[in-house]
Write a protein that holds these residues in place. Sequence first.
Motif, short mmCIF file in Angstrom:
data_model
loop_
_atom_site.label_atom_id
_atom_site.label_comp_id
_atom_site.label_asym_id
_atom_site.label_seq_id
_atom_site.Cartn_x
_atom_site.Cartn_y
_atom_site.Cartn_z
N HIS A 107 0.84 -1.30 0.09
CA HIS A 107 -0.08 -0.22 0.00
C HIS A 107 0.69 1.29 -0.07
O HIS A 107 2.12 1.18 0.25
CB HIS A 107 -0.82 -0.11 1.33
CG HIS A 107 -0.35 0.14 2.52
ND1 HIS A 107 0.00 -1.21 3.30
CD2 HIS A 107 0.05 1.19 3.44
CE1 HIS A 107 0.54 -0.85 4.51
NE2 HIS A 107 0.79 0.41 4.33
N GLU A 138 -3.47 3.53 2.09
CA GLU A 138 -3.84 3.85 3.46
C GLU A 138 -3.75 5.45 3.91
O GLU A 138 -2.80 5.91 3.88
CB GLU A 138 -2.73 3.13 4.21
CG GLU A 138 -2.95 3.34 5.93
CD GLU A 138 -1.50 2.80 6.63
OE1 GLU A 138 -0.39 2.68 6.15
OE2 GLU A 138 -1.66 2.28 7.75
N HIS A 170 4.60 7.37 3.37
CA HIS A 170 5.25 5.86 3.34
C HIS A 170 4.97 5.06 2.11
O HIS A 170 3.95 4.85 1.71
CB HIS A 170 5.62 5.15 4.56
CG HIS A 170 4.21 4.64 5.10
ND1 HIS A 170 3.25 5.19 6.01
CD2 HIS A 170 3.66 3.38 4.64
CE1 HIS A 170 2.03 4.47 6.16
NE2 HIS A 170 2.48 3.30 5.46
N GLU A 220 8.09 0.79 4.38
CA GLU A 220 7.48 0.00 5.22
C GLU A 220 7.42 -1.44 4.90
O GLU A 220 7.00 -1.63 3.65
CB GLU A 220 5.98 0.31 5.86
CG GLU A 220 5.22 -0.90 6.68
CD GLU A 220 3.78 -0.09 6.81
OE1 GLU A 220 3.26 0.85 6.22
OE2 GLU A 220 2.96 -0.96 7.65
ZN ZN Z 1 1.46 1.63 6.15
#
Ligand code: ZN
Length: 134
Positions: A6, A53, A77, A127
Amino acid sequence: MNKIEHIGIAVKNLKDSNVLFSKLLGVTHYKTERVEREGVDTSFFKVGDNKIELLEATKPDSPIAKFIEKKGEGIHHIAFDVDDIETEIKRLKTEGFKVLNETPKKGADNKLVAFLHPKSSNGVLIELCQEIKH
Ligand code: ZN
């Protein structure tokens, strides 16, 4: 690493941004979730194979609050899906990346997550996430 899992976007007001992104993407978010320890409320959208997200700070010292203070709203991110997060953390450390979480932690959306410091990846917060299997 597998696909991009994501993209995380820091927003000031999750409610308003949920409406905005619903209009943009033509779908409504499929979940919202608070990650207490991180001081964030999140919501997730699915667009084809991809996810977005949205993250809103729940307190002033949340990393998202600090990010918005410094840079304003925007992409926060990029998250990559991995099969084995511990192995991936070891590999990236060996490659010279600065890993912020030596031990993966429980993130939103049923994932084990770990972050890489943006300084070691051209200013992009990375991430890693591994689906928690039950
Ligand atoms: Zn995330």
